[in-house]
Design a protein around this motif. Structure first.
Motif, PDB file in Angstrom:
ATOM      1  N   UNK A  68       0.819  -1.217   0.000  1.00 48.48           N
ATOM      2  CA  UNK A  68       0.000   0.000   0.000  1.00 48.48           C
ATOM      3  C   UNK A  68       0.855   1.270   0.000  1.00 48.48           C
ATOM      4  N   UNK A  69       2.094   1.151   0.408  1.00 47.33           N
ATOM      5  CA  UNK A  69       2.997   2.297   0.331  1.00 47.33           C
ATOM      6  C   UNK A  69       3.419   2.564  -1.106  1.00 47.33           C
ATOM      7  N   UNK A  70       3.632   1.506  -1.867  1.00 38.77           N
ATOM      8  CA  UNK A  70       4.153   1.641  -3.231  1.00 38.77           C
ATOM      9  C   UNK A  70       3.059   1.872  -4.275  1.00 38.77           C
ATOM     10  N   UNK A  71       1.821   1.466  -3.976  1.00 37.97           N
ATOM     11  CA  UNK A  71       0.748   1.488  -4.985  1.00 37.97           C
ATOM     12  C   UNK A  71       0.575   2.835  -5.690  1.00 37.97           C
ATOM     13  N   UNK A  72       0.406   3.952  -4.983  1.00 39.05           N
ATOM     14  CA  UNK A  72       0.157   5.201  -5.720  1.00 39.05           C
ATOM     15  C   UNK A  72       1.272   5.561  -6.705  1.00 39.05           C
ATOM     16  N   UNK A  73       2.499   5.501  -6.252  1.00 39.74           N
ATOM     17  CA  UNK A  73       3.607   5.862  -7.131  1.00 39.74           C
ATOM     18  C   UNK A  73       3.781   4.841  -8.258  1.00 39.74           C
ATOM     19  N   UNK A  74       3.537   3.572  -7.943  1.00 39.12           N
ATOM     20  CA  UNK A  74       3.653   2.520  -8.953  1.00 39.12           C
ATOM     21  C   UNK A  74       2.626   2.723 -10.065  1.00 39.12           C
ATOM     22  N   UNK A  75       1.385   3.016  -9.695  1.00 38.77           N
ATOM     23  CA  UNK A  75       0.345   3.263 -10.698  1.00 38.77           C
ATOM     24  C   UNK A  75       0.688   4.496 -11.540  1.00 38.77           C
ATOM     25  N   UNK A  87      -6.125   9.360  -8.585  1.00 32.98           N
ATOM     26  CA  UNK A  87      -6.716   8.103  -9.062  1.00 32.98           C
ATOM     27  C   UNK A  87      -5.850   6.909  -8.657  1.00 32.98           C
ATOM     28  N   UNK A  88      -4.558   7.086  -8.703  1.00 34.62           N
ATOM     29  CA  UNK A  88      -3.636   6.010  -8.333  1.00 34.62           C
ATOM     30  C   UNK A  88      -3.799   5.634  -6.864  1.00 34.62           C
ATOM     31  N   UNK A  89      -4.052   6.622  -6.018  1.00 28.07           N
ATOM     32  CA  UNK A  89      -4.208   6.378  -4.585  1.00 28.07           C
ATOM     33  C   UNK A  89      -5.467   5.567  -4.278  1.00 28.07           C
ATOM     34  N   UNK A  90      -6.409   5.530  -5.203  1.00 25.39           N
ATOM     35  CA  UNK A  90      -7.620   4.729  -5.013  1.00 25.39           C
ATOM     36  C   UNK A  90      -7.293   3.235  -4.940  1.00 25.39           C
ATOM     37  N   UNK A  91      -6.125   2.866  -5.464  1.00 25.05           N
ATOM     38  CA  UNK A  91      -5.697   1.475  -5.393  1.00 25.05           C
ATOM     39  C   UNK A  91      -5.611   0.977  -3.954  1.00 25.05           C
ATOM     40  N   UNK A  92      -5.189   1.837  -3.051  1.00 22.26           N
ATOM     41  CA  UNK A  92      -5.097   1.441  -1.639  1.00 22.26           C
ATOM     42  C   UNK A  92      -6.479   1.134  -1.079  1.00 22.26           C
ATOM     43  N   UNK A  93      -7.452   1.956  -1.414  1.00 20.99           N
ATOM     44  CA  UNK A  93      -8.822   1.703  -0.957  1.00 20.99           C
ATOM     45  C   UNK A  93      -9.351   0.405  -1.529  1.00 20.99           C
ATOM     46  N   UNK A  94      -9.063   0.154  -2.796  1.00 18.10           N
ATOM     47  CA  UNK A  94      -9.491  -1.084  -3.436  1.00 18.10           C
ATOM     48  C   UNK A  94      -8.858  -2.292  -2.743  1.00 18.10           C
ATOM     49  N   UNK A  95      -7.581  -2.190  -2.426  1.00 20.50           N
ATOM     50  CA  UNK A  95      -6.885  -3.280  -1.737  1.00 20.50           C
ATOM     51  C   UNK A  95      -7.561  -3.580  -0.405  1.00 20.50           C
ATOM     52  N   UNK A  96      -7.836  -2.557   0.390  1.00 15.44           N
ATOM     53  CA  UNK A  96      -8.428  -2.786   1.700  1.00 15.44           C
ATOM     54  C   UNK A  96      -9.877  -3.246   1.604  1.00 15.44           C
ATOM     55  N   UNK A  97     -10.577  -2.847   0.556  1.00 23.64           N
ATOM     56  CA  UNK A  97     -11.925  -3.345   0.317  1.00 23.64           C
ATOM     57  C   UNK A  97     -11.863  -4.858   0.050  1.00 23.64           C
ATOM     58  N   UNK A  98     -10.930  -5.262  -0.803  1.00 29.66           N
ATOM     59  CA  UNK A  98     -10.758  -6.680  -1.119  1.00 29.66           C
ATOM     60  C   UNK A  98     -10.306  -7.453   0.107  1.00 29.66           C
ATOM     61  N   UNK A  99      -9.439  -6.850   0.884  1.00 27.92           N
ATOM     62  CA  UNK A  99      -8.940  -7.509   2.096  1.00 27.92           C
ATOM     63  C   UNK A  99     -10.076  -7.744   3.087  1.00 27.92           C
ATOM     64  N   UNK A 104      -4.155  -3.836 -13.575  1.00 26.92           N
ATOM     65  CA  UNK A 104      -3.443  -3.545 -12.325  1.00 26.92           C
ATOM     66  C   UNK A 104      -4.419  -3.505 -11.146  1.00 26.92           C
ATOM     67  N   UNK A 105      -5.554  -2.847 -11.336  1.00 31.56           N
ATOM     68  CA  UNK A 105      -6.544  -2.791 -10.267  1.00 31.56           C
ATOM     69  C   UNK A 105      -7.091  -4.188  -9.960  1.00 31.56           C
ATOM     70  N   UNK A 106      -7.320  -5.006 -10.988  1.00 30.51           N
ATOM     71  CA  UNK A 106      -7.812  -6.368 -10.784  1.00 30.51           C
ATOM     72  C   UNK A 106      -6.792  -7.204 -10.005  1.00 30.51           C
ATOM     73  N   UNK A 107      -5.532  -7.099 -10.388  1.00 31.59           N
ATOM     74  CA  UNK A 107      -4.479  -7.839  -9.688  1.00 31.59           C
ATOM     75  C   UNK A 107      -4.370  -7.393  -8.236  1.00 31.59           C
ATOM     76  N   UNK A 108      -4.507  -6.099  -8.018  1.00 34.37           N
ATOM     77  CA  UNK A 108      -4.450  -5.558  -6.660  1.00 34.37           C
ATOM     78  C   UNK A 108      -5.616  -6.089  -5.824  1.00 34.37           C
TER      79      UNK A 108
END
Length: 180
Positions: free
Chosen positions: A24-31, A41-53, A96-100
């Motif tokens: 979750x630290x790397x996701x925004x910059x990686x996207x 928009x890239x930072x939304x990846x963290x929310x998606x990860x925690x939703x899936x978790x 990327x979002x699906x994999x996350x």
């Protein structure tokens, strides 16, 4: 502390929490680097990860009532490793979002499985073992700095190999879990 099995379970927790915080630290910059998404928009990846978790934790509770924790963790780590490879190779934001999302689902139960196995392995020392396992949460402070050094020497993509090694270790350790 003399029990090697408890140490292995502690290392699973340390690396599992380190994986989560590192990812979750790397996701925004990686996207941003990988598919040129704006940072918001890239930072939304963290929310998606925690939703899936969160969904994975609830789903895991249902599955673990029917499947052994060893089998479940091993299968989850295979899925997580496949998802991480997809996450590292895809350049399309949707992939990327699906994999996350799959990473969040598959890594949701690492802590609970390791914690439970540790308590079952030494029920007469439940307080000490419980304290030791909770101390493993400090793993969240271990992997991100290592990833940062790797990223500074190369890029965010290369730092994901640190997470890959963590998942690979958890996979190998899951094969050594006692069936329950």
């Amino acid at each position: 502390l003399a029990d090697g099995y408890v140490w292995m379970l502690l290392s699973i927790i340390v690396l599992g929490v380190g994986f989560e915080i590192g990812l979750t630290t790397v996701v925004p910059k990686y996207f941003t680097e990988r598919c040129a998404l704006p940072l918001d928009q890239a930072a939304m990846g963290c929310s998606l990860y925690y939703m899936a978790r969160t969904a994975g934790t609830f789903g895991g509770a249902i599955v673990l009532a029917r499947v052994s924790s060893r089998r479940f963790l091993t299968g989850s780590m295979v899925l997580a490793l496949v998802a991480l490879v997809l996450f590292m190779t895809a350049t399309n934001a949707t992939l990327l979002f699906a994999a996350l999302f799959v990473l969040g689902l598959s890594c949701a139960n690492i802590f609970s499985i390791a914690f439970s196995a540790a308590l079952k392995s030494a029920p007469d020392r439940a307080n000490e073992v419980s304290g030791l396992m909770i101390m493993g949460v400090a793993g969240g402070a271990l992997l991100p700095p290592i990833m940062g050094v790797v990223a500074d020497m190369s890029n965010q993509w290369t730092s994901l190999f640190v997470l890959g090694f963590a998942l690979l270790y958890i996979f190998v350790a899951s094969l050594k879990l006692k069936n329950n």
